[in-house]
Design a protein around this motif. Structure first.
Motif, PDB file in Angstrom:
ATOM      1  N   UNK A 110       0.987  -1.124   0.053  1.00  9.63           N
ATOM      2  CA  UNK A 110       0.123  -0.098   0.069  1.00  9.63           C
ATOM      3  C   UNK A 110       0.935   1.169  -0.094  1.00  9.63           C
ATOM      4  N   UNK A 111       0.796   2.028  -0.987  1.00  3.99           N
ATOM      5  CA  UNK A 111       1.569   3.394  -1.234  1.00  3.99           C
ATOM      6  C   UNK A 111       1.133   4.595  -0.511  1.00  3.99           C
ATOM      7  N   UNK A 112       1.671   5.578  -0.048  1.00  2.11           N
ATOM      8  CA  UNK A 112       1.285   6.711   0.404  1.00  2.11           C
ATOM      9  C   UNK A 112       1.772   7.804  -0.474  1.00  2.11           C
ATOM     10  N   UNK A 113       0.883   8.817  -1.098  1.00  2.00           N
ATOM     11  CA  UNK A 113       1.121   9.642  -2.137  1.00  2.00           C
ATOM     12  C   UNK A 113       0.901  10.977  -1.836  1.00  2.00           C
ATOM     13  N   UNK A 114       1.447  12.118  -2.494  1.00  2.00           N
ATOM     14  CA  UNK A 114       1.033  13.468  -2.182  1.00  2.00           C
ATOM     15  C   UNK A 114      -0.596  13.676  -2.674  1.00  2.00           C
ATOM     16  N   UNK A 115      -0.731  12.965  -3.674  1.00  2.00           N
ATOM     17  CA  UNK A 115      -2.171  13.163  -4.370  1.00  2.00           C
ATOM     18  C   UNK A 115      -2.247  11.905  -5.192  1.00  2.00           C
ATOM     19  N   UNK A 116      -3.416  11.706  -5.900  1.00  7.34           N
ATOM     20  CA  UNK A 116      -3.671  10.425  -6.567  1.00  7.34           C
ATOM     21  C   UNK A 116      -2.969  10.233  -7.684  1.00  7.34           C
ATOM     22  N   UNK A 117      -2.187  11.663  -8.363  1.00  2.00           N
ATOM     23  CA  UNK A 117      -1.464  11.134  -9.518  1.00  2.00           C
ATOM     24  C   UNK A 117       0.039  11.378  -9.076  1.00  2.00           C
ATOM     25  N   UNK A 118       0.644  11.421  -7.815  1.00  2.00           N
ATOM     26  CA  UNK A 118       1.954  11.673  -7.420  1.00  2.00           C
ATOM     27  C   UNK A 118       2.368  10.264  -7.500  1.00  2.00           C
ATOM     28  N   UNK A 119       3.863  10.181  -7.185  1.00  2.00           N
ATOM     29  CA  UNK A 119       4.663   9.036  -7.103  1.00  2.00           C
ATOM     30  C   UNK A 119       4.441   8.619  -5.745  1.00  2.00           C
ATOM     31  N   UNK A 120       4.392   7.270  -5.146  1.00  4.68           N
ATOM     32  CA  UNK A 120       3.996   6.856  -4.088  1.00  4.68           C
ATOM     33  C   UNK A 120       5.094   6.522  -3.210  1.00  4.68           C
ATOM     34  N   UNK A 121       5.107   6.504  -1.892  1.00  8.74           N
ATOM     35  CA  UNK A 121       5.976   5.806  -1.131  1.00  8.74           C
ATOM     36  C   UNK A 121       5.948   4.672  -0.619  1.00  8.74           C
ATOM     37  N   UNK A 122       6.418   3.584  -0.191  1.00 11.44           N
ATOM     38  CA  UNK A 122       6.052   2.255   0.463  1.00 11.44           C
ATOM     39  C   UNK A 122       5.387   2.595   1.824  1.00 11.44           C
ATOM     40  N   UNK A 123       4.177   2.288   2.059  1.00 10.05           N
ATOM     41  CA  UNK A 123       3.775   2.343   3.352  1.00 10.05           C
ATOM     42  C   UNK A 123       3.530   1.180   4.159  1.00 10.05           C
TER      43      UNK A 123
END
Length: 234
Positions: A111-124
């Motif tokens: 599950x990734x954490x991102x700034x918004x729905x289009x941004x690159x995600x970080x591992x969560x």
């Protein structure tokens, strides 16, 4: 999961059994009233069969459905529910690599954490270990840089990461102490990217309680992290 902690399968089973018991009592009452005449006895047997068969079929179907589940399935389902609740900030669960073909290797889902729905995600939250009841929650530099909008380079310091990790650990620990005492143990981890690792006793908890625990822990961690979101920096 509804507000009372009963899922639809359990509720349907209880209702069907209750209706079956009520029908059985009604049939017995008719038999007593008819003084157990042969015709009434045969008629009651037919009626009892008509009541019993749907109940047995429902219970059997639910049992088969539960046997086909795994703790990985319900853990993943919990992550999907959190993502659907916060779709602008969470992505997945999905493979780490874009266009990854799972048939060419095991790969890892998160599950990734991102700034918004289009941004690159970080591992969560990693998915795979949920099968063994292990829930790990990450807070690392990429999360602050990409997902919280802190920017690259010196904008993110080690003490910033540690501060948020501690907040997440404290919030999630309070939750599991209050609601899941006796069903977990916290694991030590040397990774600097991990806020908390929980080893749930998934077999003791069962599917529903385990799914609820994963959901609540991840949501609690999310809420502890999101308050540190800033206006995005270049």
């Amino acid at each position: 999961m509804d507000k009372n902690g009963l899922n639809e399968d359990t509720l349907s089973k209880y209702l069907s059994i209750s209706l079956g018991v009520m029908s059985l009592l009604a049939i017995i009452g008719l038999l007593v009233n008819s003084r157990f005449e042969t015709t009434e006895v045969l008629s009651s047997i037919i009626n009892l069969t008509q009541v019993a068969i749907p109940v047995f079929v429902l219970i059997f179907t639910i049992s088969l459905r539960n046997k086909s589940k795994s703790f990985l399935d319900v853990g993943t389902c919990a992550l999907e529910k959190v993502q659907k609740k916060y779709p602008d900030r969470l992505q997945g669960p999905k493979y780490f690599r874009v266009n990854y073909d799972p048939e060419k290797g095991e790969g890892l889902k998160y599950l990734f954490f991102s700034y918004d729905s289009k941004s690159r995600g970080a591992k969560f939250v990693p998915v795979q270990n949920l099968e063994e009841g292990i829930l790990a929650i990450y807070v690392q530099k990429n999360m602050l840089s990409w997902a919280l909008g802190w920017g690259e380079g010196d904008n993110v310091q080690d003490e910033d990461i540690k501060k948020i990790q501690i907040e997440v650990e404290q919030a999630v620990t309070k939750l599991i102490v209050d609601k899941y005492k006796g069903f977990y143990e916290k694991l030590d981890d040397n990774s600097k990217n991990t806020a908390i690792i929980i080893d749930f006793d998934e077999n003791k908890m069962g599917f529903n309680k385990y799914e609820k625990a994963v959901y609540e822990c991840v949501e609690t961690a999310y809420l502890a992290i999101i308050k540190h979101r800033q206006d995005k920096k270049k």
